[in-house]
Write an enzyme that holds these catalytic residues in place. Structure first.
Site, PDB file in Angstrom:
ATOM      1  N   ARG A   1      23.226  48.167 108.084  1.00  0.00           N
ATOM      2  CA  ARG A   1      23.861  49.051 107.102  1.00  0.00           C
ATOM      3  C   ARG A   1      22.770  49.732 106.292  1.00  0.00           C
ATOM      4  NH1 ARG A   1      21.289  47.132 103.455  1.00  0.00           N
ATOM      5  NH2 ARG A   1      22.402  48.561 102.096  1.00  0.00           N
ATOM      6  N   GLY A   2      23.201  50.676 105.434  1.00  0.00           N
ATOM      7  CA  GLY A   2      22.220  51.493 104.706  1.00  0.00           C
ATOM      8  C   GLY A   2      22.032  52.769 105.527  1.00  0.00           C
ATOM      9  N   ALA A   3      22.203  53.924 104.873  1.00  0.00           N
ATOM     10  CA  ALA A   3      22.262  55.187 105.616  1.00  0.00           C
ATOM     11  C   ALA A   3      21.090  55.411 106.589  1.00  0.00           C
ATOM     12  CB  ALA A   3      22.408  56.345 104.638  1.00  0.00           C
TER      13      ALA A   3
ATOM     14  N   ARG B   1      30.731  54.957 110.672  1.00  0.00           N
ATOM     15  CA  ARG B   1      30.688  54.978 109.198  1.00  0.00           C
ATOM     16  C   ARG B   1      30.684  56.442 108.749  1.00  0.00           C
ATOM     17  NH1 ARG B   1      27.918  50.602 106.307  1.00  0.00           N
ATOM     18  NH2 ARG B   1      29.280  51.351 104.646  1.00  0.00           N
TER      19      ARG B   1
ATOM     20  N   GLN C   1      25.542  43.501  98.550  1.00  0.00           N
ATOM     21  CA  GLN C   1      24.226  43.919  99.068  1.00  0.00           C
ATOM     22  C   GLN C   1      23.109  43.657  98.054  1.00  0.00           C
ATOM     23  OE1 GLN C   1      27.010  45.772  99.212  1.00  0.00           O
ATOM     24  NE2 GLN C   1      27.060  47.121 100.969  1.00  0.00           N
TER      25      GLN C   1
ATOM     26  N   ASP D   1      23.813  57.956 100.197  1.00  0.00           N
ATOM     27  CA  ASP D   1      24.375  58.077 101.547  1.00  0.00           C
ATOM     28  C   ASP D   1      24.573  59.531 101.931  1.00  0.00           C
ATOM     29  OD1 ASP D   1      24.985  55.152 101.114  1.00  0.00           O
ATOM     30  OD2 ASP D   1      25.664  55.534 103.168  1.00  0.00           O
TER      31      ASP D   1
ATOM     32  N   ASN E   1      26.931  57.537  96.833  1.00  0.00           N
ATOM     33  CA  ASN E   1      26.215  56.271  97.056  1.00  0.00           C
ATOM     34  C   ASN E   1      27.190  55.126  96.824  1.00  0.00           C
ATOM     35  OD1 ASN E   1      23.694  54.912  97.709  1.00  0.00           O
ATOM     36  ND2 ASN E   1      23.706  54.179  95.610  1.00  0.00           N
ATOM     37  N   LYS E   2      26.716  53.924  96.999  1.00  0.00           N
ATOM     38  CA  LYS E   2      27.549  52.725  96.919  1.00  0.00           C
ATOM     39  C   LYS E   2      28.463  52.725  95.702  1.00  0.00           C
ATOM     40  CE  LYS E   2      27.872  50.190  99.320  1.00  0.00           C
ATOM     41  NZ  LYS E   2      28.970  50.296 100.302  1.00  0.00           N
TER      42      LYS E   2
HETATM   43  O1  MRU Z   1      27.713  50.211 102.704  1.00  0.00           O
HETATM   44  P1  MRU Z   1      26.211  50.220 102.821  1.00  0.00           P
HETATM   45  O2  MRU Z   1      25.599  48.892 102.575  1.00  0.00           O
HETATM   46  O3  MRU Z   1      25.769  50.854 104.117  1.00  0.00           O
HETATM   47  O4  MRU Z   1      25.769  51.179 101.634  1.00  0.00           O
HETATM   48  C1  MRU Z   1      24.403  51.392 101.425  1.00  0.00           C
HETATM   49  C2  MRU Z   1      24.117  52.232 100.243  1.00  0.00           C
HETATM   50  O5  MRU Z   1      24.992  52.665  99.522  1.00  0.00           O
HETATM   51  C3  MRU Z   1      22.677  52.598 100.018  1.00  0.00           C
HETATM   52  O6  MRU Z   1      22.407  52.761  98.673  1.00  0.00           O
HETATM   53  C4  MRU Z   1      22.368  53.913 100.744  1.00  0.00           C
HETATM   54  O7  MRU Z   1      22.781  53.857 102.074  1.00  0.00           O
HETATM   55  C5  MRU Z   1      20.927  54.249 100.700  1.00  0.00           C
HETATM   56  S1  MRU Z   1      19.993  53.083 101.602  1.00  0.00           S
HETATM   57  C6  MRU Z   1      18.379  53.534 101.675  1.00  0.00           C
END
Ligand code: MRU
Length: 347
Positions: A45-47, A88, A195, A236, A246-247
């Site tokens: 996970r994480g963009a 996603r 996370q 994201d 973002n999250k």
């Molecule tokens: O749902 P996730 O864990 O994929 O969400 C991740 C985030 O919101 C991060 O802040 C974002 O992807 C940037 S990661 C370098």
């Protein structure tokens, strides 16, 4: 360094982020469907990490293609890309990686299927390597914004685990630490997937960077008590006007930061900017399964049958963002004009 996503012996290896920090285990993906499933279930996970995993997954799918003609190969590639596009919806880097892999095949229509397979494999590996370099460049630029003694609040995980390595927001924090600055970090736990509590706390602890975990609801009080000197998160999706997806919980932090006159920074590579998305309202916000909210560690915590809403991301309007740290420089307002200047081909 943590290996989040790796290409090894024509397989994709992923650290299983659903099991961290209690277990450090790896998932070996032999086919593209397993990689796509791992993105959906947040093993990865994480963009930026999603983008790299998708590129490697596409290369893996292409490698197993049975097509003997260019048209047949391209048709199979489209099916593979379509599978990844369904995983996603909010992470722009996913669609960026799909376009880059697809674009390569379109640009080499004169090549044989075997040559195309090799091109795709090397492109996916390159995307992973470039991501680490980009994060290091962002770290160096962002470090300029971090004062000695900074008390930094971050949300979710925008670290090595969310990228091919080093991290975006945590990359900036890492760079400040490597520069010898005395810094400390507050990591919001980031309900419901945790996370922050599980991944950011683990990464920072492994790197010897002082970290304090707080629950999401404590951030306002921490700011009021002058425990926080700046906020930095990843993204994201960044719209062309500077709105940031973002999250979930990021928006609340940005509003709180404004109220307490604390800078709110976003660190993200240019591949997170969606120039075709003019403003936050246009971002597709993923809604995840209600069990992420109703259950914790497999235990139900809400009454049976209660309604649940579980958006995974929110939008922070550009007006709350003090600066966006990219690999090409630190961008400030007006975002529309200043982000546009960074796009490839613009002067
Ligand atoms: O749902 P996730 O864990 O994929 O969400 C991740 C985030 O919101 C991060 O802040 C974002 O992807 C940037 S990661 C370098």
């Amino acid at each position: 360094m943590i290996k989040t996503v790796a290409w090894e012996k024509d397989r994709v290896i992923l650290i299983d982020q659903t099991r961290l920090p209690s277990e450090t285990t790896y998932v070996t993906c032999e086919d593209y469907e397993t990689v796509a499933g791992a993105i959906k279930t947040m093993i990865v996970r994480g963009a930026p990490a999603i983008g790299v995993a998708a590129a490697m997954g596409i290369a893996l799918g292409a490698l197993h293609s049975t097509a003997s003609t260019y048209d047949g190969f391209k048709e199979q590639l489209e099916t593979i890309c379509h599978t990844f596009a369904q995983t996603r919806p909010t992470a722009v880097n996913l669609f960026w990686a799909i376009d880059r892999m697809n674009g390569l095949v379109i640009a080499h229509a004169n090549k044989s299927v075997e040559e195309l397979k090799s091109l795709l494999k090397h492109e996916a590996i390159r995307i992973g390597e470039e991501d680490i370099e980009i994060n290091r460049r962002m770290g160096a630029m962002g470090n300029e914004l971090i004062p000695e003694g900074a008390r930094i609040l971050t949300h979710c995980n925008a670290g090595a685990l969310a990228t091919a390595g080093y991290g975006t927001a945590l990359g900036v924090i890492r760079a400040a630490h490597e520069a010898g600055k005395r810094i400390e970090v507050f990591a919001c736990e980031t309900r419901p997937f945790l996370q922050g509590a599980r991944l950011t706390a683990w990464e920072l602890k492994e790197s010897g960077i002082p970290v304090t975990v707080i629950t999401d609801g404590m951030a306002g009080y921490a700011m009021h008590q002058q425990k926080v000197s700046l906020v930095i998160t990843g993204a994201d999706c960044i719209c062309s006007n500077g709105d940031v997806a973002n999250k979930i919980g990021t928006y609340s932090l940005a509003v709180l930061a404004r109220e307490h006159r604390i800078p709110f920074y976003v660190a993200a590579p240019l591949s997170t900017i969606n120039p075709t998305c003019g403003r936050g309202e246009g971002v597709s916000i993923e809604e995840r399964d209600s069990t992420e909210v109703t259950h914790m560690a497999g235990q139900r915590v809400t009454p049976e049958g209660v309604d649940v809403w579980n958006p995974a991301f929110d939008i922070t309007p550009a007006k709350y963002v003090s600066a966006i740290i990219t690999e090409k420089g630190v961008v400030t307002k007006p975002y529309k004009q200043n982000l546009e200047k960074l796009r490839p081909g613009s002067r």
